[in-house]
Design a protein around this motif. Sequence first.
Motif, short mmCIF file in Angstrom:
data_model
loop_
_atom_site.label_atom_id
_atom_site.label_comp_id
_atom_site.label_asym_id
_atom_site.label_seq_id
_atom_site.Cartn_x
_atom_site.Cartn_y
_atom_site.Cartn_z
N SER A 47 0.84 -1.21 0.00
CA SER A 47 0.00 0.00 0.00
C SER A 47 0.87 1.25 0.00
O SER A 47 1.85 1.33 0.75
N GLU A 50 -0.55 7.28 0.08
CA GLU A 50 -1.85 7.86 -0.30
C GLU A 50 -2.99 6.88 -0.03
O GLU A 50 -4.06 7.26 0.45
N GLU A 51 -2.74 5.59 -0.33
CA GLU A 51 -3.77 4.57 -0.10
C GLU A 51 -4.03 4.40 1.40
O GLU A 51 -5.19 4.26 1.83
N ALA A 110 -3.87 6.60 3.61
CA ALA A 110 -4.58 7.77 4.13
C ALA A 110 -5.97 7.92 3.53
O ALA A 110 -6.72 8.81 3.94
N SER A 111 -6.33 7.05 2.61
CA SER A 111 -7.62 7.19 1.91
C SER A 111 -8.79 6.77 2.79
O SER A 111 -8.66 5.94 3.69
N GLU A 112 -9.94 7.34 2.46
CA GLU A 112 -11.18 7.00 3.18
C GLU A 112 -11.50 5.52 3.02
O GLU A 112 -11.93 4.87 3.98
N ALA A 113 -11.27 4.99 1.84
CA ALA A 113 -11.58 3.58 1.57
C ALA A 113 -10.76 2.67 2.47
O ALA A 113 -11.27 1.69 3.03
N TYR A 114 -9.47 2.98 2.59
CA TYR A 114 -8.59 2.15 3.43
C TYR A 114 -8.98 2.29 4.90
O TYR A 114 -9.10 1.29 5.63
N SER A 121 -11.74 3.15 6.34
CA SER A 121 -13.04 2.57 6.70
C SER A 121 -12.94 1.08 6.99
O SER A 121 -13.69 0.54 7.81
N ARG A 129 -4.33 9.20 11.88
CA ARG A 129 -5.41 9.24 10.90
C ARG A 129 -6.56 8.34 11.30
O ARG A 129 -7.73 8.67 11.08
N TYR A 139 -10.47 9.34 11.85
CA TYR A 139 -11.58 8.65 11.18
C TYR A 139 -12.59 8.17 12.22
O TYR A 139 -13.80 8.31 12.03
#
Length: 583
Positions: free
Chosen positions: A408, A411-412, A414-418, A420, A445, A449
């Motif tokens: 990963s 950026e991945e 820190a992403s919302e998808a990751y 969640s 982070r 979340y």
Amino acid sequence: MGDKEEPVTPAPSPTEEGMANIGSAGAGDQPQTSGNNTNVKIVIIGAGMAGLSAANHLLQNGCDDFLILEARGRVGGRIVSIPLSNNQKIELGANWIHGVLGNPIFELAVQHGLVSVVNVPKPHKVVATTEDGHQVPFNILQEIYEAYVCFLRRCDEYFLCQYSPPPDIHSVGEHINYEIEIYLSGVQDPKEKRLKQSIFNCLLKRETCITGCNNMDEVDLLELGSYTELQGGNIVLPTGYSSILRPLGAQIAKQSILTKCPVKKIHWKRKKTFTGLETVDENSEDEHSDDSERTVTEVPTGEIRGASVESNTSSNCDYPAGNVRIDCEDGRVFHAAHVICTIPLGVLKNTHRTLFDPVLPQYKQESIENLMFGTVDKIFLEYERPFLSADISEIMLLWDDDKRDMNSSEEELASEAYLSKNWFKKIYSFAKVTDTLLLGWVSGREAEYMEKLDHEAVAEKCTEILRNFLQDPYVPKPKRCVCTSWKSQDFTGGAYTSIPVGATQEDIENLAQPLYATPQAMKPAIVFAGEHTHSSFYSTVHGAYLSGRTAAQHLLASDEPDEIIMESDGSDLSAWIQGIALD
């Protein structure tokens, strides 16, 4: 470390310690008020530990002409508790007194009977389990922990030592992972290697909560040792950390603290105009002040028009008045000779460009940007009945991080998808506060979340985690889940200060530098306090306390500083602990 704030739900009412015991002192002198304008010698912004400490030190030296402006509806800042069932309280913010020797908070607690000098630690049995419920033998856990502590101490040493770290290693995380790689290179069995790596990962997650960061790769290696650790371990106050607010507030007159009074603007320097003396506007030539220790203009202190305040003859703080104007969100205006600003670093990061008029000197702005104000949150799970073995005090969660993070990108991650799908994997343990109360910590982070989630969703996820790691489908759901939300809080913006890669201890010293309105001023217009201004005790309550006292001393200083009354709370106790014979 640790100084934190209230959760989104349930919203805490002001604690008894925080409010009911404030203002038991006499009325003192009233500030002079005209319409929406109030004149006072000193305004203290913030009623957290630094603000209360400053107020107490002023009072001890005969200065009672001050007001504390507090944005919240309670005092205490990042010290706050709320009640649960059976008269039990939980600390949403500061949790421990960090160290005994030389710690003024410990001395204050002992002096007021809040803690016993004899402290018998409770038995502490940690159980470490993997995601599939495999319990790690204690000897392996102890081996890895001892190795980790050794690696961390080596990181600490760079601050004082002359030698340099290996090339291309700049952070604590990089250095520890470098050591881990060498350590594990001798382990042949892949399964054993992965298990030991997961223990190291768990300890690094714990370190992010202690330090206040997202990842230890963010923390500057050469500056880690700038934090001074006091000896004596972490002390828990039997009546809760919030009880320390009671003696601090006892001497402060009730009318000297204005709650629900957020500050909108601090006008701290004036300039000459054709019509007289006016506040420097944001677009003036003075916008980028010089970087000298005293930031000045050419306007003498005593010439400011229409802002004089009668001297309080009973007060020891005999200052010229009217240098600073403080505008509050509700329209109230305060004129003061001096301001003690204890606004947290997280709020300064968000507001410093608009809060100060003129803007802060460039060196201060850069230091505010350079330093880190991380997110650390707590998850409390309250149960109807005990379900863990009585002898277990903490469950370490050994997530298989490498399996999911190896490929990963940053950026991945820190992403919302990751987040969640993986935020909860930052929880490194659940510790038993009482037989029916568990506490989990989460940072960075993932904590940010979590703050957006409904508490019911957090409770369900934590139940699922406990059932998996304990291999027990009958682990009950908690009857109540309380999560803190320090990042989301308008008046904190995070948890506490740390020094990231590229920043230095000098940045903290820069934040602590007072600002002078004129070259002739003997005393500063603004003095800064708070844990983020103490260069060796940053992130702690005792750091905040000492910074508040120092700020008050700046304004009380005279040609004969020996006349200043220094607090002697517990000095005999300190000497006794160190084995010094007393007369």
